[in-house]
Design an enzyme around this catalytic site. Structure first.
Site, PDB file in Angstrom:
ATOM      1  N   GLU A 208     -18.380  -0.796  16.500  1.00 10.76           N
ATOM      2  CA  GLU A 208     -17.556  -1.889  17.015  1.00 10.76           C
ATOM      3  C   GLU A 208     -17.507  -3.079  16.060  1.00 10.76           C
ATOM      4  O   GLU A 208     -17.907  -4.181  16.387  1.00 10.76           O
ATOM      5  CB  GLU A 208     -18.048  -2.343  18.394  1.00 10.76           C
ATOM      6  CG  GLU A 208     -17.024  -3.215  19.103  1.00 10.76           C
ATOM      7  CD  GLU A 208     -17.499  -3.756  20.439  1.00 10.76           C
ATOM      8  OE1 GLU A 208     -16.684  -4.384  21.123  1.00 10.76           O
ATOM      9  OE2 GLU A 208     -18.686  -3.544  20.789  1.00 10.76           O
TER      10      GLU A 208
ATOM     11  N   ASP B 203     -15.708  -1.298  28.995  1.00 14.66           N
ATOM     12  CA  ASP B 203     -16.572  -2.345  28.420  1.00 14.66           C
ATOM     13  C   ASP B 203     -17.811  -2.589  29.281  1.00 14.66           C
ATOM     14  O   ASP B 203     -18.452  -3.640  29.174  1.00 14.66           O
ATOM     15  CB  ASP B 203     -15.806  -3.659  28.220  1.00 14.66           C
ATOM     16  CG  ASP B 203     -16.300  -4.469  27.028  1.00 14.66           C
ATOM     17  OD1 ASP B 203     -17.247  -4.031  26.365  1.00 14.66           O
ATOM     18  OD2 ASP B 203     -15.748  -5.541  26.772  1.00 14.66           O
TER      19      ASP B 203
ATOM     20  N   HIS C 189      -9.926  -5.958  19.580  1.00 13.81           N
ATOM     21  CA  HIS C 189     -10.552  -7.100  18.903  1.00 13.81           C
ATOM     22  C   HIS C 189      -9.790  -7.614  17.689  1.00 13.81           C
ATOM     23  O   HIS C 189     -10.105  -8.708  17.201  1.00 13.81           O
ATOM     24  CB  HIS C 189     -12.000  -6.811  18.476  1.00 13.81           C
ATOM     25  CG  HIS C 189     -13.001  -6.886  19.581  1.00 13.81           C
ATOM     26  ND1 HIS C 189     -13.372  -8.090  20.162  1.00 13.81           N
ATOM     27  CD2 HIS C 189     -13.702  -5.922  20.220  1.00 13.81           C
ATOM     28  CE1 HIS C 189     -14.264  -7.839  21.115  1.00 13.81           C
ATOM     29  NE2 HIS C 189     -14.474  -6.541  21.172  1.00 13.81           N
TER      30      HIS C 189
ATOM     31  N   ASP D 227     -21.342  -0.425  26.328  1.00 16.53           N
ATOM     32  CA  ASP D 227     -22.314  -1.114  25.471  1.00 16.53           C
ATOM     33  C   ASP D 227     -23.764  -0.907  25.900  1.00 16.53           C
ATOM     34  O   ASP D 227     -24.629  -1.721  25.553  1.00 16.53           O
ATOM     35  CB  ASP D 227     -22.005  -2.613  25.442  1.00 16.53           C
ATOM     36  CG  ASP D 227     -20.884  -2.966  24.486  1.00 16.53           C
ATOM     37  OD1 ASP D 227     -21.067  -2.755  23.275  1.00 16.53           O
ATOM     38  OD2 ASP D 227     -19.826  -3.417  24.939  1.00 16.53           O
TER      39      ASP D 227
END
Length: 444
Positions: free
Chosen positions: A169, A371, A237, A58
Site C-alpha cells: 500500500e 479497509d 490513494h 489492514d
C-alpha cells in the site's frame, strides 16, 4: 428466460404477496422475515460458488501495533467483536469466526507501512509485514492459504479456505528501485498502490499538494514494470492526474483496491465519473471503501471539523490554545466530541455507492474493498468482516440478480487478476526487466 431474469421476477412476486398479507392479515413482520431469509439463502448460495474477495484489509498492521506482530499474543480463533481495544486503537474488525460468518473466500492483506518511513527502513518494514502475512497464514492453516494466482484463489475457495493475497500500500515501499519491486513480487505481492497519503518521488497522492502533475517518467516505468510482472496497478490513494497517467500507460486492467464514488462524496480519495469511464475502457475494477468519511458527505465534513478543532487546541510548534498542555487539549477535544457526535453512516449508503459505480462504470467494473482494520469504525451494519452478506442481501433487495452479486463479490477482480497474468506472459517475453532509475529521468 435465463436464471437471472427469473431472479429479477421473484422479488416482485414476493412483494405482491407481502402487500396482500399486510393488508388482509396484518402480518408485515412475518412476511418481511420470510423475505429476508430468502435473500440470506441466495447470498449463501452465491458465495458457495463464488469467492468473495475483499481488496483491502489492514489486519497485519493492526497486529503489529498491538503486539509487535507476535501472533502468539492474540488468538484469532476467537471472535473479537465488541472486545475493548488498547488505548488509541480501534477494536479488531477481523478474526477467523467472523471471516467465516462473512463468507469471505479471498482477502488481499495490506502490507502498509507509514509514508514517513523512507528508504531502506521502508523496505525492511514492508518485508517484515510480508513475513507477518505468511506467518498468519501458517498459524491458521485450516482457515487460510496463500494465493499467488487467480487459479490459486479458485482452488483454495473450493477447498473451503480463505485465499490470502498480499498487497503493498504505497510506492514509497520500494525505495525507487525496480529491482526491489521485482523482489516484492517474487515474495508474493500481487498489487501495489502507487502512493499512500503522501507524494513519493515519482507519483502524486490524492491527499498531498501536487508535486509532479501525476506520474513522472520513472513512475510510468514503474507501471510498465508492474504490467510486465503481472502485479496489479492499484490507484486508490493517488491523485486524479496520477490516475489518468497510469490508465494511459497500463496495458493491463487496473484496480482501485479501496475507493468509493466521488459523484456521491466529493473526496479526493474517491473516483470521479470521468475516471470511472476510463476504468471501464481499461477493463479495471473499483472496489468500494467502507470508511464513513468517504461514504457520507456529512461524515466527511465532521472529520474536517474535528481535525480543525484539534488543530485549534494544539498545533505544534507555534500555535494552539493549549500548546504544551496535552491534558487540557485532550479534555477540550473530548468536550467537543461529546457536543458533536459523528453522523450515523449506514450500510445502505455503501450500497448507494456500489449502485452509483455500477451506473457509471458498469456491472463488470465494481468490487468490494472494505479497509477493515485500517479505519476506526465502519458504517452501521458493516462493523466487521462478518457483515458482507448483509450488504449483498441489500443489493438483492434492490433487484440485483445472483450473477450481478457474484461479479461484485469476486468474479470481476478474478477476471482482472487473470488478465494481468495473461498480459505478463506476453510482456515478459517481449522485453527484459527494466533497469530504469529515478536519476535516469531527473529533470524530465
Amino acid at each position: 428466460m435465463n436464471q437471472g431474469s427469473k431472479d429479477l421476477l421473484r422479488p416482485a412476486a414476493r412483494c405482491a404477496a407481502i402487500a396482500f398479507t399486510t393488508l388482509v392479515l396484518g402480518l408485515p413482520a412475518v412476511a418481511a422475515a420470510a423475505r429476508d431469509d430468502d435473500y440470506t439463502s441466495r447470498v449463501a448460495r452465491i458465495l458457495a460458488r463464488t469467492p468473495l474477495i475483499d481488496g483491502h484489509n489492514d489486519l497485519p498492521w493492526a497486529l503489529r501495533e498491538r503486539n509487535g506482530g507476535k501472533l502468539a499474543a492474540i488468538d484469532l480463533h476467537e471472535n473479537w467483536a465488541g472486545r475493548p481495544a488498547p488505548k488509541d486503537m480501534a477494536p479488531l474488525m477481523t478474526d477467523m469466526p467472523r471471516l467465516r460468518a462473512g463468507g469471505v473466500g479471498g482477502q488481499f492483506w495490506s502490507v502498509w507501512v507509514p509514508s514517513e518511513l523512507k528508504g531502506a527502513e521502508a523496505v525492511q518494514v514492508t518485508l517484515e509485514q510480508i513475513d507477518l502475512v505468511k506467518r498468519l497464514v501458517a498459524a491458521y492453516p485450516d482457515d487460510l492459504a496463500l494465493a499467488l494466482t487467480a487459479a490459486d484463489v479458485r482452488s483454495i475457495h473450493r477447498g473451503k479456505r480463505i485465499a490470502s493475497l498480499i498487497g503493498i500500500e504505497g510506492g514509497h515501499q520500494i525505495d525507487n528501485s525496480l529491482a526491489t519491486l521485482r523482489q516484492m513480487y517474487a515474495l508474493g505481492a500481487r498489487y501495489m498502490t502507487l502512493t499512500h497519503s503522501r507524494n513519493n518521488d515519482w507519483a502524486d497522492s490524492a491527499t498531498d499538494q501536487p508535486n509532479h502533475g501525476g506520474l513522472t517518467p520513472f513512475g510510468k516505468e514503474v507501471v510498465k514494470e508492474m504490467n510486465r510482472l503481472g502485479m496489479l496497478v492499484d490507484l486508490s490513494h493517488v491523485s486524479e492526474a496520477t490516475m489518468r497517467d497510469a490508465l494511459a500507460v497500463s496495458t493491463a486492467p487496473v484496480i482501485f483496491s479501496h475507493s468509493s464514488a466521488r459523484g456521491i462524496v466529493d473526496h479526493p480519495r474517491n473516483v470521479s465519473d470521468d475516471v470511472l469511464a476510463l476504468v471501464a475502457r481499461n477493463g479495471g475494477v473499483v472496489m468500494v471503501n467502507f470508511y464513513p468519511g468517504y461514504v457520507s458527505a456529512a461524515a466527511m465534513r465532521w472529520d474536517a471539523d474535528r481535525a480543525a478543532e484539534q488543530t485549534r487546541y494544539s498545533a505544534p510548534p507555534f500555535t494552539g490554545l493549549y500548546l504544551g498542555q496535552p491534558e487540557r487539549a485532550q479534555a477540550a477535544l473530548a468536550g467537543w466530541d461529546a457536543a458533536n457526535p459523528p453522523p450515523v453512516v449506514t450500510l445502505e449508503e455503501v450500497a448507494d455507492h456500489i449502485e452509483y459505480l455500477r451506473r457509471v462504470a458498469g456491472i463488470d467494473h465494481i468490487g468490494i474493498g472494505s479497509d477493515f482494520d485500517g479505519i476506526p469504525g465502519g458504517p452501521k451494519g458493516l462493523e466487521g468482516v462478518d457483515r458482507y452478506p448483509a450488504l449483498l442481501a441489500e443489493l438483492l433487495r434492490r433487484g440485483w440478480t445472483d450473477m450481478d452479486v457474484a461479479k461484485l463479490a469476486g468474479l470481476n477482480v478474478l477476471r482482472v487478476l487473470e488478465s494481468a497474468e495473461q498480459a505478463a506472459k506476453k510482456l515478459s517475453a517481449e522485453r527484459p526487466p527494466s533497469e530504469a532509475t529515478v536519476p535516469d529521468h531527473a529533470g524530465q
